[in-house]
Design a protein around this motif. Structure first.
Motif, PDB file in Angstrom:
ATOM      1  N   VAL A  80       0.890  -1.133  -0.108  1.00  0.00           N
ATOM      2  CA  VAL A  80       0.004  -0.011   0.023  1.00  0.00           C
ATOM      3  C   VAL A  80       0.750   1.281  -0.047  1.00  0.00           C
ATOM      4  O   VAL A  80       0.671   2.415  -0.593  1.00  0.00           O
ATOM      5  N   ALA A  81       2.027   1.066   0.639  1.00  0.00           N
ATOM      6  CA  ALA A  81       2.930   2.333   0.818  1.00  0.00           C
ATOM      7  C   ALA A  81       3.486   2.777  -0.731  1.00  0.00           C
ATOM      8  O   ALA A  81       3.506   3.806  -1.065  1.00  0.00           O
ATOM      9  N   GLN A  82       3.723   1.706  -1.500  1.00  0.00           N
ATOM     10  CA  GLN A  82       4.266   1.849  -2.761  1.00  0.00           C
ATOM     11  C   GLN A  82       2.963   2.419  -3.591  1.00  0.00           C
ATOM     12  O   GLN A  82       3.463   3.277  -4.529  1.00  0.00           O
ATOM     13  N   LEU A  83       1.852   2.050  -3.352  1.00  0.00           N
ATOM     14  CA  LEU A  83       0.834   2.307  -4.284  1.00  0.00           C
ATOM     15  C   LEU A  83       0.519   3.928  -3.973  1.00  0.00           C
ATOM     16  O   LEU A  83       0.276   4.625  -4.806  1.00  0.00           O
ATOM     17  N   ASP A  84       0.357   4.103  -2.600  1.00  0.00           N
ATOM     18  CA  ASP A  84       0.216   5.355  -2.267  1.00  0.00           C
ATOM     19  C   ASP A  84       1.265   6.238  -2.646  1.00  0.00           C
ATOM     20  O   ASP A  84       1.016   7.608  -2.853  1.00  0.00           O
ATOM     21  N   ALA A  85       2.507   5.923  -3.042  1.00  0.00           N
ATOM     22  CA  ALA A  85       3.750   6.890  -3.577  1.00  0.00           C
ATOM     23  C   ALA A  85       3.505   7.080  -4.991  1.00  0.00           C
ATOM     24  O   ALA A  85       4.701   7.587  -5.506  1.00  0.00           O
ATOM     25  N   GLY A  86       2.588   6.588  -5.488  1.00  0.00           N
ATOM     26  CA  GLY A  86       2.316   6.637  -7.027  1.00  0.00           C
ATOM     27  C   GLY A  86       3.249   5.529  -7.702  1.00  0.00           C
ATOM     28  O   GLY A  86       3.369   5.736  -8.871  1.00  0.00           O
ATOM     29  N   LYS A  87       3.806   4.597  -7.037  1.00  0.00           N
ATOM     30  CA  LYS A  87       4.391   3.568  -7.740  1.00  0.00           C
ATOM     31  C   LYS A  87       3.628   2.624  -8.186  1.00  0.00           C
ATOM     32  O   LYS A  87       2.553   2.136  -7.380  1.00  0.00           O
ATOM     33  N   ARG A  88       4.096   1.418  -8.937  1.00  0.00           N
ATOM     34  CA  ARG A  88       3.432   0.272  -9.239  1.00  0.00           C
ATOM     35  C   ARG A  88       3.949  -0.783  -8.604  1.00  0.00           C
ATOM     36  O   ARG A  88       5.141  -1.514  -8.841  1.00  0.00           O
ATOM     37  N   PRO A  89       3.519  -1.303  -7.306  1.00  0.00           N
ATOM     38  CA  PRO A  89       4.325  -2.324  -6.805  1.00  0.00           C
ATOM     39  C   PRO A  89       4.191  -3.748  -7.165  1.00  0.00           C
ATOM     40  O   PRO A  89       3.278  -4.006  -8.249  1.00  0.00           O
ATOM     41  N   GLU A  90       5.146  -4.351  -7.187  1.00  0.00           N
ATOM     42  CA  GLU A  90       5.581  -5.802  -7.458  1.00  0.00           C
ATOM     43  C   GLU A  90       5.896  -6.544  -6.163  1.00  0.00           C
ATOM     44  O   GLU A  90       6.631  -6.223  -5.566  1.00  0.00           O
ATOM     45  N   PHE A  91       5.007  -7.693  -5.911  1.00  0.00           N
ATOM     46  CA  PHE A  91       5.180  -8.613  -5.045  1.00  0.00           C
ATOM     47  C   PHE A  91       5.082 -10.187  -5.082  1.00  0.00           C
ATOM     48  O   PHE A  91       4.290 -10.326  -6.066  1.00  0.00           O
ATOM     49  N   PRO A  92       5.718 -10.847  -4.740  1.00  0.00           N
ATOM     50  CA  PRO A  92       5.466 -12.242  -4.964  1.00  0.00           C
ATOM     51  C   PRO A  92       4.520 -12.977  -3.909  1.00  0.00           C
ATOM     52  O   PRO A  92       4.395 -12.531  -2.934  1.00  0.00           O
ATOM     53  N   VAL A  93       4.023 -13.937  -4.609  1.00  0.00           N
ATOM     54  CA  VAL A  93       3.246 -14.894  -3.992  1.00  0.00           C
ATOM     55  C   VAL A  93       3.966 -16.221  -4.414  1.00  0.00           C
ATOM     56  O   VAL A  93       3.803 -16.745  -5.332  1.00  0.00           O
ATOM     57  N   THR A  94       4.102 -17.226  -3.181  1.00  0.00           N
ATOM     58  CA  THR A  94       4.767 -18.457  -3.414  1.00  0.00           C
ATOM     59  C   THR A  94       3.420 -19.377  -3.181  1.00  0.00           C
ATOM     60  O   THR A  94       2.501 -19.367  -2.237  1.00  0.00           O
ATOM     61  N   VAL A  95       3.508 -20.645  -4.056  1.00  0.00           N
ATOM     62  CA  VAL A  95       2.692 -21.519  -3.949  1.00  0.00           C
ATOM     63  C   VAL A  95       3.382 -23.101  -4.204  1.00  0.00           C
ATOM     64  O   VAL A  95       4.157 -23.112  -4.980  1.00  0.00           O
ATOM     65  N   THR A  96       2.646 -23.694  -3.201  1.00  0.00           N
ATOM     66  CA  THR A  96       3.335 -25.239  -3.186  1.00  0.00           C
ATOM     67  C   THR A  96       2.096 -26.077  -3.626  1.00  0.00           C
ATOM     68  O   THR A  96       1.044 -25.928  -2.957  1.00  0.00           O
ATOM     69  N   LEU A  97       2.419 -26.911  -4.639  1.00  0.00           N
ATOM     70  CA  LEU A  97       1.555 -27.896  -5.086  1.00  0.00           C
ATOM     71  C   LEU A  97       1.885 -29.383  -4.570  1.00  0.00           C
ATOM     72  O   LEU A  97       2.975 -29.698  -4.591  1.00  0.00           O
ATOM     73  N   THR A  98       0.917 -30.007  -3.699  1.00  0.00           N
ATOM     74  CA  THR A  98       0.993 -31.209  -3.456  1.00  0.00           C
ATOM     75  C   THR A  98       0.150 -32.494  -3.898  1.00  0.00           C
ATOM     76  O   THR A  98      -1.030 -32.196  -4.062  1.00  0.00           O
ATOM     77  N   ASN A  99       0.610 -33.421  -3.835  1.00  0.00           N
ATOM     78  CA  ASN A  99      -0.468 -34.552  -4.405  1.00  0.00           C
ATOM     79  C   ASN A  99      -1.084 -35.154  -2.804  1.00  0.00           C
ATOM     80  O   ASN A  99      -0.962 -34.513  -1.893  1.00  0.00           O
ATOM     81  N   ALA A 100      -2.007 -36.276  -3.154  1.00  0.00           N
ATOM     82  CA  ALA A 100      -2.697 -36.684  -1.781  1.00  0.00           C
ATOM     83  C   ALA A 100      -1.747 -37.441  -0.701  1.00  0.00           C
ATOM     84  O   ALA A 100      -2.323 -37.266   0.096  1.00  0.00           O
ATOM     85  N   ASP A 101      -0.521 -37.638  -1.127  1.00  0.00           N
ATOM     86  CA  ASP A 101       0.353 -38.107  -0.167  1.00  0.00           C
ATOM     87  C   ASP A 101       0.898 -36.926   0.836  1.00  0.00           C
ATOM     88  O   ASP A 101       1.610 -37.071   1.442  1.00  0.00           O
ATOM     89  N   GLY A 102       0.661 -35.758   0.135  1.00  0.00           N
ATOM     90  CA  GLY A 102       1.459 -34.518   0.764  1.00  0.00           C
ATOM     91  C   GLY A 102       2.634 -34.227   0.170  1.00  0.00           C
ATOM     92  O   GLY A 102       3.194 -33.447   0.902  1.00  0.00           O
ATOM     93  N   LEU A 103       3.297 -34.813  -0.598  1.00  0.00           N
ATOM     94  CA  LEU A 103       4.436 -34.706  -1.434  1.00  0.00           C
ATOM     95  C   LEU A 103       4.412 -33.742  -2.234  1.00  0.00           C
ATOM     96  O   LEU A 103       3.502 -33.497  -3.205  1.00  0.00           O
ATOM     97  N   THR A 104       5.535 -32.724  -2.226  1.00  0.00           N
ATOM     98  CA  THR A 104       5.376 -31.496  -3.194  1.00  0.00           C
ATOM     99  C   THR A 104       5.670 -31.901  -4.521  1.00  0.00           C
ATOM    100  O   THR A 104       6.791 -32.726  -4.897  1.00  0.00           O
ATOM    101  N   VAL A 105       4.757 -31.519  -5.457  1.00  0.00           N
ATOM    102  CA  VAL A 105       5.127 -31.985  -7.003  1.00  0.00           C
ATOM    103  C   VAL A 105       5.709 -30.775  -7.714  1.00  0.00           C
ATOM    104  O   VAL A 105       6.202 -30.992  -8.890  1.00  0.00           O
ATOM    105  N   SER A 106       5.159 -29.526  -7.271  1.00  0.00           N
ATOM    106  CA  SER A 106       5.728 -28.443  -8.033  1.00  0.00           C
ATOM    107  C   SER A 106       5.877 -27.277  -6.988  1.00  0.00           C
ATOM    108  O   SER A 106       4.991 -27.329  -5.841  1.00  0.00           O
TER     109      SER A 106
END
Length: 146
Positions: free
Chosen positions: A109-135
């Motif tokens: 919000v501070a970047q947006l308020d300053a007139g900037k175009r903020p960029e920010f990451p969202v991390t995602v973990t994909l798992t199978n039915a056994d709880g193992l990370t596939v991606s």
């Protein structure tokens, strides 16, 4: 947020609904959703197609982002800037995604308020039915002032 972010996302992004993304939990900066195993989403080796997995991951990331920043939609449009995908294990069956916003709301919000175009990451973990990370997927979001 006071509205159902998962339902909002599925309404505003029909492709996620078409693929069959289902939301389980969305809260401040976090989202969990799943992609039930369906033969029409399979690739040539009978697992979920990479496009379906990416749709699941991007949907989860969007919900995590909106859960923290959805009240800004009147002044900014969220857009995916880039994404990286790492495949660790062959995916089969139902796949679950967990996404987490990796910046604070105040920073964005501070970047947006300053007139900037903020960029920010969202991390995602994909798992199978056994709880193992596939991606693992990292989606870089931006907010474009409207």
């Amino acid at each position: 947020m006071s509205f159902d972010v998962g339902a909002f996302l599925l309404e505003s992004v029909p492709f996620a609904r078409t693929v069959g993304v289902e939301f389980d939990k969305v809260e401040d900066g976090y989202a969990a959703c799943r992609l039930p195993d369906r033969p029409e989403l399979h690739n040539h080796v009978a697992g979920p197609h990479a496009g379906a997995l990416f749709t699941l991951a991007e949907s989860a990331s969007g919900a995590a982002m909106l859960s923290a920043l959805g009240d800004l939609l009147a002044r900014a449009v969220p857009l995916t800037r880039s994404a990286t995908v790492e495949y660790h294990k062959f995916a089969q069956g139902d796949i679950r995604a967990e996404a987490r916003l990796q910046a604070t709301r105040d920073e964005i919000v501070a970047q947006l308020d300053a007139g900037k175009r903020p960029e920010f990451p969202v991390t995602v973990t994909l798992t199978n039915a056994d709880g193992l990370t596939v991606s693992e997927v990292t989606v870089i979001w931006t907010l474009k002032a409207s």
